[in-house]
Design a protein around this motif. Sequence first.
Motif, PDB file in Angstrom:
ATOM      1  N   ARG A   1       1.996   7.149  -6.855  1.00  0.00           N
ATOM      2  CA  ARG A   1       0.967   7.967  -6.961  1.00  0.00           C
ATOM      3  C   ARG A   1       1.475   9.543  -6.784  1.00  0.00           C
ATOM      4  NH1 ARG A   1      -4.321   6.254  -4.297  1.00  0.00           N
ATOM      5  NH2 ARG A   1      -4.204   4.219  -4.817  1.00  0.00           N
ATOM      6  N   ARG A   2       2.355   9.751  -5.743  1.00  0.00           N
ATOM      7  CA  ARG A   2       2.871  10.787  -5.478  1.00  0.00           C
ATOM      8  C   ARG A   2       3.845  11.359  -6.414  1.00  0.00           C
ATOM      9  NH1 ARG A   2       4.030  12.296   0.781  1.00  0.00           N
ATOM     10  NH2 ARG A   2       3.911  14.251  -0.501  1.00  0.00           N
TER      11      ARG A   2
ATOM     12  N   ARG B   1       2.381   1.837  -3.329  1.00  0.00           N
ATOM     13  CA  ARG B   1       1.342   2.514  -4.279  1.00  0.00           C
ATOM     14  C   ARG B   1       1.132   4.027  -4.048  1.00  0.00           C
ATOM     15  NH1 ARG B   1      -3.657  -1.989  -3.664  1.00  0.00           N
ATOM     16  NH2 ARG B   1      -2.416  -3.681  -4.393  1.00  0.00           N
ATOM     17  N   ILE B   2       1.180   4.505  -2.778  1.00  0.00           N
ATOM     18  CA  ILE B   2       0.824   5.836  -2.452  1.00  0.00           C
ATOM     19  C   ILE B   2       2.116   6.774  -2.962  1.00  0.00           C
ATOM     20  CG2 ILE B   2       1.019   7.230  -0.388  1.00  0.00           C
ATOM     21  CD1 ILE B   2      -0.774   5.146   0.981  1.00  0.00           C
ATOM     22  N   LYS B   3       3.374   6.150  -2.608  1.00  0.00           N
ATOM     23  CA  LYS B   3       4.400   6.749  -3.041  1.00  0.00           C
ATOM     24  C   LYS B   3       4.543   6.904  -4.737  1.00  0.00           C
ATOM     25  CE  LYS B   3       7.502   5.836   0.686  1.00  0.00           C
ATOM     26  NZ  LYS B   3       8.783   4.880   1.336  1.00  0.00           N
TER      27      LYS B   3
ATOM     28  N   ILE C   1       0.669  -1.343  -0.204  1.00  0.00           N
ATOM     29  CA  ILE C   1       0.130   0.012  -0.088  1.00  0.00           C
ATOM     30  C   ILE C   1       0.879   1.151   0.070  1.00  0.00           C
ATOM     31  CG2 ILE C   1      -1.654   1.458   1.364  1.00  0.00           C
ATOM     32  CD1 ILE C   1      -2.766  -1.381   2.376  1.00  0.00           C
ATOM     33  N   LEU C   2       1.881   1.232   0.809  1.00  0.00           N
ATOM     34  CA  LEU C   2       2.624   2.228   0.762  1.00  0.00           C
ATOM     35  C   LEU C   2       3.654   2.652  -0.583  1.00  0.00           C
ATOM     36  CD1 LEU C   2       3.896   4.774   2.534  1.00  0.00           C
ATOM     37  CD2 LEU C   2       5.844   3.011   3.392  1.00  0.00           C
TER      38      LEU C   2
ATOM     39  N   ARG D   1      -0.015  13.678 -12.694  1.00  0.00           N
ATOM     40  CA  ARG D   1      -1.248  13.366 -13.207  1.00  0.00           C
ATOM     41  C   ARG D   1      -1.659  14.079 -14.583  1.00  0.00           C
ATOM     42  NH1 ARG D   1      -4.755  12.495  -7.755  1.00  0.00           N
ATOM     43  NH2 ARG D   1      -3.343  10.999  -6.901  1.00  0.00           N
TER      44      ARG D   1
END
Length: 91
Positions: free
Chosen positions: A84-85, A80-82, A77-78, A89
């Motif tokens: 995305r950041r 995935r979050i990293k 999960i971490l 986009r």
Amino acid sequence: MRTTQQFSITLPNDMATMVNDKISSGAYASVSEVMRDGLRALMERDAALEKWLREEVVAGHAEYLTDPSQAVPADQILARIKARRTTPREV
């Protein structure tokens, strides 16, 4: 019977300046109005958090208990979050 209670509070200088600025701008008539509005916002935030915990977190935990094999490890999960950041986009 009295429906209010008087308090004496101490604020850091930056918060005191903010309160005074709100009054000077005309947005509020008094320190009491600023404090009441701030407390209302705090109550709304607390209620929203409580609702999220009850409706989403508890439901998610119940779903996990039903089938733990579907859980995603925290490190994934971490990651995935990293990702995305760091990925730009499209707008």
